[in-house]
Design an enzyme around this catalytic site. Structure first.
Site, short mmCIF file in Angstrom:
data_model
loop_
_atom_site.label_atom_id
_atom_site.label_comp_id
_atom_site.label_asym_id
_atom_site.label_seq_id
_atom_site.Cartn_x
_atom_site.Cartn_y
_atom_site.Cartn_z
N GLU A 178 13.74 38.40 -45.01
CA GLU A 178 13.16 37.82 -44.83
C GLU A 178 13.30 36.32 -43.88
O GLU A 178 13.69 35.72 -44.61
CB GLU A 178 12.40 37.82 -46.48
CG GLU A 178 10.52 36.43 -45.85
CD GLU A 178 10.19 35.75 -47.26
OE1 GLU A 178 10.97 36.95 -48.59
OE2 GLU A 178 9.14 35.90 -47.28
N LYS A 220 11.03 41.64 -43.57
CA LYS A 220 9.62 40.58 -44.09
C LYS A 220 9.27 39.60 -43.50
O LYS A 220 10.24 38.81 -44.13
CB LYS A 220 10.21 40.37 -45.90
CG LYS A 220 8.73 39.56 -46.45
CD LYS A 220 9.41 39.81 -48.16
CE LYS A 220 8.08 38.55 -48.28
NZ LYS A 220 8.13 39.10 -49.81
P1 13P Z 1 3.58 34.98 -50.63
O1 13P Z 1 3.16 35.82 -49.58
O2 13P Z 1 2.55 33.66 -50.93
O3 13P Z 1 4.07 33.90 -49.60
O4 13P Z 1 5.16 35.45 -50.95
C1 13P Z 1 5.65 36.83 -50.61
C2 13P Z 1 7.20 36.27 -50.75
O5 13P Z 1 8.30 36.81 -51.36
C3 13P Z 1 7.61 35.07 -49.84
O6 13P Z 1 9.31 34.38 -50.46
#
Ligand code: 13P
Length: 342
Positions: A178, A220
């Site tokens: 991510e 992500k």
């Molecule tokens: P949000 O969808 O609230 O951005 O959270 C996703 C997430 O796991 C952020 O690390």
């Protein structure tokens, strides 16, 4: 590395019409959410809230492929003594775990951060796998502003993501990679596009140098959106077109799926964007959701910490999950929003 099994899990995480529930808020972050609904941030309340979601049969068995948990939650038991991990497994979803330890200021880079948590990660991954985790998450944070991001921040964060991903695969855990480019600034969607392109290209280069198998991971990312303070908000169609173009330029087709973060978009915006992107298909990878706030805002509001509200909160959660499931197939329509699940 058992790549066949890693690939099987990664494919399951992005199975058609399914996505991920990000319920991995640290105890500090969940406090902010609880403050907004007037709920005290105690261990029992955190348990009750998450138990409510994991016992939502419709959402969990039909639309959610996996749940990202926080360290406390993966060890927690429901009120009747059943481990919360078991509730997730019984619904047919996969338990996952946030393994990064949050961000710290990056030395000599004012306003920028580095995600920490690599020390001891090998041992923590082995423990989490024994507790049932089949995938993990590590979030890198890149901010856009005057003179930032720096090369230093982009490179250091991409390298940490790749080190984490390799350790995960070595421990038979699928890494969610991510790299989040924040939407906090006043930049437009084109600036978000160019910074995200830089961040994604650097991340995939580091993944390659660290020998991460792309078939056994899930990306992500953020979408290509304007910053919250920008005067030039992009339309749903513009966000979809830019984000798909960005991903096609940066993400190899060997990656099974891309599960977006919501990052501060409203829940309906996050759904509309995902749907519009899937309507631009066919695409080389699955595009689905890994939403935190955009899945939980409605059930949190409906629940408000009261046991008599559990059924209403579960209906709100199922509705949001169903809308996002449709969006993951490119089959969502705005007029379905009014029709709450029975
Ligand atoms: P949000 O969808 O609230 O951005 O959270 C996703 C997430 O796991 C952020 O690390």
């Amino acid at each position: 590395m058992n790549l066949t099994e890693l690939n099987r899990v990664a494919e399951a995480m992005v199975a058609p019409g399914r996505g991920i529930l990000a319920a991995d808020e640290s105890s500090g972050t969940i406090k902010k959410r609880f403050d907004a609904i007037g709920v005290e941030n105690t261990e029992d309340n955190r348990r009750d809230y998450r138990e409510m979601m994991f016992r939502t049969k419709e959402a969990m068995s039909k639309y959610v492929s996996g749940v990202i948990l926080y360290d406390e939650t993966i060890r927690q038991k429901a009120k009747d003594g059943t481990p919360l991990v078991k509730l997730i497994e019984q619904a047919g979803a996969l338990p996952g775990i946030k393994v990064d330890k949050g961000t710290k200021p990056l030395p000599f880079c004012p306003g920028e951060v580095i995600t920490e948590g690599l020390d001891g990660l090998r041992e923590r991954l082995a423990e989490y796998r024994a507790l049932g985790a089949r995938f993990a998450k590590w979030r890198a944070v890149i901010d856009i502003g005057a003179g930032i991001p720096s090369h230093t921040a982009v490179k250091a964060n991409a390298h940490a993501l790749a080190r984490y991903a390799a350790l995960c695969q070595d421990a038979e855990i699928v890494p969610i990679v991510e790299p989040e480019v924040l939407m906090d600034g006043d930049h437009d969607a084109d600036r978000c596009f160019s910074v995200s392109e830089w961040v994604l290209k650097t991340t995939f280069e580091e993944l390659y140098y660290n020998r991460v198998a792309l078939e056994g991971m899930v990306l992500k990312p953020n979408m290509a959106v304007a910053g919250k303070k920008s005067p030039n908000k992009a339309s749903v169609e513009e966000v979809a077109e830019k984000t798909v173009r960005l991903l096609k330029a940066c993400v190899p087709a060997a990656v099974p799926g891309i599960a977006f973060l919501s990052g501060g978009q409203s829940d309906e915006e996050a759904t509309a964007h995902l749907d519009a992107m899937n309507k631009l298909g066919p695409l080389p990878w699955k595009l689905t959701f890994s939403y935190g706030r955009a899945l939980q805002a409605a059930p949190q509001k409906a629940w408000a910490g009261k046991s008599e509200n559990v059924a209403a909160a579960q209906r709100a959660f199922s509705h949001r999950a169903r809308m996002n499931s449709l969006a993951a197939r490119g089959e969502w329509k705005q007029d379905l929003e009014g029709k709450k699940a029975a």
